[in-house]
Design an enzyme around this catalytic site. Structure first.
Site, short mmCIF file in Angstrom:
data_model
loop_
_atom_site.label_atom_id
_atom_site.label_comp_id
_atom_site.label_asym_id
_atom_site.label_seq_id
_atom_site.Cartn_x
_atom_site.Cartn_y
_atom_site.Cartn_z
N SER A 46 -16.80 -46.49 -30.68
CA SER A 46 -15.98 -46.45 -30.51
C SER A 46 -15.24 -47.97 -30.39
O SER A 46 -15.76 -49.41 -30.59
CB SER A 46 -15.92 -45.59 -28.68
OG SER A 46 -16.38 -46.98 -28.46
N LYS A 47 -13.75 -47.55 -30.15
CA LYS A 47 -13.39 -49.47 -30.04
C LYS A 47 -13.42 -50.02 -28.99
O LYS A 47 -13.39 -51.43 -29.18
CB LYS A 47 -11.56 -48.86 -29.28
CG LYS A 47 -11.00 -49.80 -30.76
CD LYS A 47 -9.88 -49.56 -30.16
CE LYS A 47 -8.39 -50.55 -31.11
NZ LYS A 47 -8.40 -50.41 -32.53
N ARG A 48 -14.55 -49.51 -27.27
CA ARG A 48 -14.78 -50.42 -26.48
C ARG A 48 -16.13 -51.18 -27.17
O ARG A 48 -16.80 -52.22 -26.91
CB ARG A 48 -15.03 -49.69 -26.15
CG ARG A 48 -14.48 -49.52 -24.29
CD ARG A 48 -14.82 -48.58 -23.53
NE ARG A 48 -15.24 -47.39 -23.96
CZ ARG A 48 -16.39 -46.30 -24.16
NH1 ARG A 48 -17.21 -46.58 -22.80
NH2 ARG A 48 -16.59 -45.69 -24.10
#
Ligand code: GLU
Length: 499
Positions: A266-268
């Site tokens: 995920s982008k995190r």
């Protein structure tokens, strides 16, 4: 070919929602669709699933298409960008779901007529309350069927009176829904565990579930290849095929792309969009090759493939059931292979934007010294795992104020015999107008002869005097690329500051 009628043309689709960018996992899904379609001389379609209007992002369709184009996924039908405009090509259009609302409406009406779907007037407040109560009782939250038994006449009257409604699928109670997934095998789910799915929303748009079934059928899709997050939805789709009287396609649910901690990428946790990897200087050939290996393994030990080779080798029986781990080091390794086998002119052109960004070159310099840049790229080609690394690798060619990289390098420069080497270097340089390749190749041998210093004691200080580093590209290339003027300037600087 797995499953299906052998005489039927294989037709696959990639059906992203335009919510912003193409996720690296999405690119892998697109790739597997493409590889399978092409392996079987079939067609691949790009369909845009934009029925969730709350998630629509301006420019996202163009962005998706550009990422697919860059990656070399040459689909045959669907949505394209030409001259900056979105266009659609193919006999089964439109391929953008928001342009197909009438089509969905027709099938929703048909389901209602046949009693396989029903109007539902429950308010959000009521649904929330039901869900709360179910949770308290430890039940799986699910629509309680409050509107299931409304008569059609009553429902139509309420609609005529302006009440808001949705349309839900009317699942029969306690029925096993069975289907086969190519990767996971036979799957059975009981309707008691499935919700009466909303098919048509109050804004008049279909939900994904309704649209996907109608479109896959009307577009003649033979194989549905998508992420395993859609597996729980598949029984509803299978049931819809059944009540609509259509033959269901073959299902292939791909394992999720995970990060090293086995969590969804995920982008995190860093870069996830194809655009991010492109910006970092991964070649499409490298990224595609690597992504193919995330979840699929070829029969032999070979791991470096072109798209054509992937098309030839790809099959679903070698796709694993468990999540594929996205390993950036492996990506670097694969990409490095592709950089090394890349055409040098092409590679140079791809490196130039990074050199410009670093402030090393400008348009004028590129125009006048393309061959020089090319030679420089060639000297570091071996060592690159992505193109953005070029700036730090060629840094040594652009700053005549040489700085020894560490104490050890400085100490080597300060050794007693070094001035005699540098002096001999200057004397050799004085013999020529400019440095050509032959001169660059011969100079160290000449210095060795005139000074009597050889091996590491000769090469190390020379390298450090010219670049500040004790490692790097071939000394011959460094000498040739720097040229007479720069070398003299560096020798001056080193003698003044360090000797
Ligand atoms: N629109 C869905 C997505 O963005 C496609 C799912 C499917 O392939 O059926 O993931």
């Amino acid at each position: 070919m797995e499953g299906g009628n052998i005489l039927e043309e294989v037709r696959l689709r990639f059906a992203p929602s335009p919510t912003g960018y193409l996720h690296i996992g999405g690119l892998r899904t697109a790739l597997y669709n493409y590889l399978f379609a092409k392996h079987n001389n079939g067609k691949m379609i790009l369909r845009i699933e934009d029925t969730d209007r709350t998630r629509f992002v301006e420019g996202a369709i163009e962005n998706l298409i550009e990422s697919l184009r860059w990656a070399g996924i040459k689909y045959d039908e669907g949505v394209f960008v030409e001259d900056g405009k979105i266009v659609q090509r193919g006999d089964h259009g439109p391929y953008i779901q928001s342009e197909r609302l009438d089509i969905y409406k027709k099938y929703v009406d048909e389901l209602i007529e046949k009693g396989d779907a029903y109007y539902c007037f429950c308010s959000k407040e009521r649904l929330d309350k039901v869900r709360e109560e179910q949770k308290i009782k430890g039940l799986i939250p699910k629509y309680d069927g409050f509107c299931r038994s409304l008569s059609l006449e009553e429902a139509r009257e309420r609609i005529a009176n302006g009440e808001e409604y949705v349309v839900r699928l009317k699942l029969p109670p306690n029925r096993d829904i069975k289907f086969e997934d190519i990767i996971r095998g036979p799957i059975t789910i009981n309707t008691n565990d499935i919700d009466d799915q909303v098919l048509l929303k109050s804004d008049g748009y279909p939900t994904y579930h309704m649209a996907v079934v109608v479109d896959d059928h009307l577009m003649g899709i033979t194989h549905i290849v998508r992420g395993e997050e859609w597996l729980p939805s598949t029984p509803k789709h299978v049931y819809l095929y059944e009540v609509l009287g259509w033959e269901k396609p073959i299902y292939v649910h791909l394992p999720t792309v995970l990060n090293k901690d086995r969590k969804k990428l995920s982008k995190r946790h860093g870069d996830v969009s194809v655009e991010d990897f492109r910006r970092k200087g991964y070649l499409p050939e490298g990224l595609i090759n690597y992504l193919a290996l995330v979840g699929w393994s070829p029969e032999d030990n070979e791991e470096i493939f072109t798209m054509e080779e992937l098309i030839e080798k790809f099959s679903f029986d070698r796709v694993s059931k468990t999540g594929g781990i996205f390993d950036i080091e492996k990506l670097n390794w694969v990409n490095g292979h592709h950089i090394r086998r890349y055409d040098l002119d092409k590679l140079t052109n791809l490196c130039i934007p990074y050199l410009k960004e670093a402030g090393f070159v400008d348009d004028k310099f590129v125009e006048e010294s393309f061959d020089w840049i090319k030679k420089m790229v060639e000297t570091v080609q071996e060592s690159l795992s992505n193109l953005s690394e070029i700036a730090e690798k060629v840094d040594i060619f652009f700053n005549n104020k040489v700085k020894p990289e560490n104490e050890e390098a400085l100490a080597m420069l300060k050794e007693e015999h070094v001035p005699s080497i540098l002096k001999a270097f200057r004397e050799e340089l004085e013999q020529v107008e400019e440095i050509d390749e032959e001169f660059a190749k011969g100079i160290m041998r000449k210095i060795q002869k005139s000074t009597g210093v050889k091996g590491k004691k000769l090469f190390m200080p020379t390298r450090i005097a010219l670049t500040g580093n004790s490692h790097g590209p071939e000394l011959v290339s460094i000498i040739y690329l720097l040229g007479k003027e720069n070398i003299i300037s560096r020798l001056d600087y080193v003698e003044e500051n360090y000797l």
